[in-house]
Design a protein around this motif. Structure first.
Motif: not given
Length: 233
Positions: A117-121, A125-129
């Motif tokens: 999950v962290t690597d994808l984040l 930025p859309n996933l982080a949001m």
């Protein structure tokens, strides 16, 4: 605790909220690294003090997040419903779990390693949001719940809990019976009261014909009156 079953699955339908903000490559990474674990009724999913390693999404069933308080008294913090994410806050806070999670009934949980999950984040930025919104929403709910559980009287707290269960899990086909059967102790733990007070207040609600009781089944008869009691506290 018996070891849970693991299996590889196609999670695209289950994780639709996250799925929509991912690229095809990111979806494939998530698919390859996700698995399902099945938990029996009352089986612990994680414990206070455990190191957080996975983001979890409840696929089916019901899960309670709770904390053991003074004198061993349990307080239910949240009830998780499908499809809802949980278990990731502690990882982002770089701390061990502060709560416990257990299956309220037989449940299936999608497990995604937080390292993935962290690597994808980091690259999306859309996933982080998405997670910022999730955490912000959870914090707002927690703030409101803290005020309600500490300032409302017993009747207000219990009425609020019954309405919360209706909103979270819905009603049975009769349009009145809650689709979750809580032991009186669990209902008390959800409402921040003793079990005896929960039993007594439920009986009062039944006598006033706001609800009807049949074992663990609770039928909501006068929704407007319950809303009024919850609102006035």
């Amino acid at each position: 605790m018996v070891k849970q079953q693991k299996e590889e699955v196609d999670i695209s339908a289950s994780l639709s909220d996250v799925w929509r903000v991912l690229t095809d490559k990111e979806r494939e990474i998530l698919r390859k690294n996700s698995s399902i674990q099945r938990f029996r009724k009352n089986e612990l999913i994680y414990c206070e003090g455990d190191e957080p390693k996975d983001m979890m999404c409840l696929l089916n069933g019901k899960v309670k997040i709770f904390k053991e308080g003074v004198g061993g008294r349990s307080q239910i913090i949240r009830m998780i419903k499908p499809i809802q994410y949980f278990g990731y806050r502690a990882y982002f806070a770089q701390e061990d779990y502060l709560t416990n999670a257990s299956a309220f009934e037989a449940s299936s949980v999608c497990m995604i390693p937080m390292t993935v999950v962290t690597d994808l984040l980091m690259g999306n930025p859309n996933l982080a949001m998405f997670f910022i919104r999730q955490l912000s929403s959870d914090l707002g709910i927690a703030d409101e719940r803290t005020v309600n559980l500490t300032q409302k009287h017993i009747r207000g707290r219990l009425a609020e809990s019954l309405l919360f269960l209706k909103d979270s899990y819905g009603l049975e086909e009769d349009g009145a019976t809650l689709s979750i059967y809580l032991a009186r102790e669990d209902l008390a733990n959800l409402s921040n009261m003793t079990t005896s007070n929960a039993i007594r207040t439920l009986s009062t609600f039944a006598a006033e014909r706001m609800i009807a009781l049949d074992g663990r089944k609770i039928k909501l008869i006068d929704m407007e009156k319950l809303k009024k009691i919850s609102r006035l506290g």
